[in-house]
Design an enzyme around this catalytic site. Structure first.
Site: not given
Ligand code: UT7
Length: 318
Positions: A274, A110, A244
């Protein structure tokens, strides 16, 4: 000798995939995606190839710069997901736009567009080029696990391009690499050799979201500060930041620590998600075409991605 940006361009696929569309494919919903990422919709290749997008972005940038393809001395395409493994995406673009100069790809994930600007800088410093086309593009929909809700909601396809010419617009550029292939990676896929002894993983994005998130916030803050310091400038001097476009929460977390007004951060991730190496040049083009930049404006570019890479640059708009 450094370079200035002479023109910008971008191209995204026609097809719009909304959060509601995604909620019919995986267990997610518009509210979760919007509040956790800021993304509302993204563009996904259906009829277009990534080369089609790169060619359109390149042609738009050349038109904006008022140059023709035969004036180009070099083409660099930042991508990790071009149309072929070989030849390079840049060579496909060279042929389609009718250029005759050397062309090659680089993979900075990225951060790739900023890596490519740094490579271009070396050519300008050696005075071996006068006009360089730099493209950032990725076809993430092609390496997305469409059953994985934690990643498939984040990505889109797209391409952005700039034409660079001799000048003093680039004030500083700074790249870093942490050397990590665990928290964010895309395996190449099945090895064709019957003699090869290693297991192959699914060739889709594997990501530990929260690890990347933490890295990204620090990367943005440090990258912006370092590039400004190297340019002999301060946060007060900044007219625009073009970050980004991964997650609005990452951008907002960086804003909290920086002395740069939130309205100076150009964001379009709500429309495109992204787009990896396409992200910064697409945003740069949209801001430019929206008339945001004035001559003399100090613009900071910053990105982070797999590797773990970071790139930041300070450009004086001319
Ligand atoms: O170019 C670089 C590429 N990558 C990035 O920039 C990604 C960087 N990371 C992020 O942007 C964030 O970590 C995410 C958007 C990927 C995730 O957000 P988060 O606030 O860190 O959520 P999490 O992974 O801690 O998940 C929270 C909850 C989980 O459920 P439980 O375990 O709390 O019950 C996930 O299973 O949200 C759940 N979850 C979803 N729910 C609905 C994860 N994805 C989804 C979804 N819809 N799409």
């Amino acid at each position: 000798m450094s370079f200035s940006i002479l023109g910008t361009g971008k191209a995204v696929p026609q097809f719009v995939l909304t959060n509601d569309d995604l909620s019919k494919m995986v267990d997610t919903n518009d509210e979760w995606i919007r509040t956790r990422t800021g993304i509302r919709e993204r563009r996904i290749c259906k009829e277009e190839t990534i080369t089609d997008l790169c060619v359109s972005a390149a042609e738009e940038a050349m038109k904006d710069a008022n140059i023709t393809a035969n004036e180009l001395d070099l083409i660099i395409c930042a991508t990790f997901r071009g149309e072929f493994i070989t030849p390079s995406e840049a060579s496909l673009i060279q042929k389609r736009i009718g250029a005759s100069c050397p062309a090659f790809d680089i993979n900075g994930a990225c951060s790739g567009f900023i890596f490519a600007l740094d490579v271009a800088l070396g050519y300008f410093a050696r005075k071996t080029v006068k006009k360089v086309l730099v493209i950032g593009a990725d076809n993430l929909s092609n390496v997305t696990d469409w059953n994985d809700r934690s990643t498939c909601v984040l990505f889109g396809d797209g391409s952005g391009a700039v034409v660079l010419g001799e000048g003093e617009g680039l004030k500083s550029i700074h790249l870093t690499l942490k050397g990590d292939s665990d928290v964010l990676y895309v395996p190449r896929g099945k090895n064709t050799s019957p003699m090869y002894e290693h297991e192959s993983e699914n060739p889709v994005v594997h990501m530990q979201g929260s690890e990347v998130y933490k890295f990204a916030v620090i990367a943005m803050i440090k990258g912006i500060r370092k590039a400004l310091k190297d340019a002999g400038l301060t946060e007060e001097d900044v007219a625009w930041v073009v970050p980004h476009q991964a997650n609005i929460r990452i951008i907002n977390a960086a804003i909290e620590k920086l002395n740069i007004h939130p309205e100076k951060f150009f964001c379009n991730l709500d429309k495109y998600g992204n787009t990896s190496a396409g992200s910064v040049p697409i945003a740069l083009d949209e801001a430019n075409k929206a008339g945001k930049f004035k001559s003399g404006d100090i613009i900071v570019l910053c990105a982070f991605g797999a590797g773990l890479t970071t790139g930041s640059a300070v450009i004086r708009w001319e």
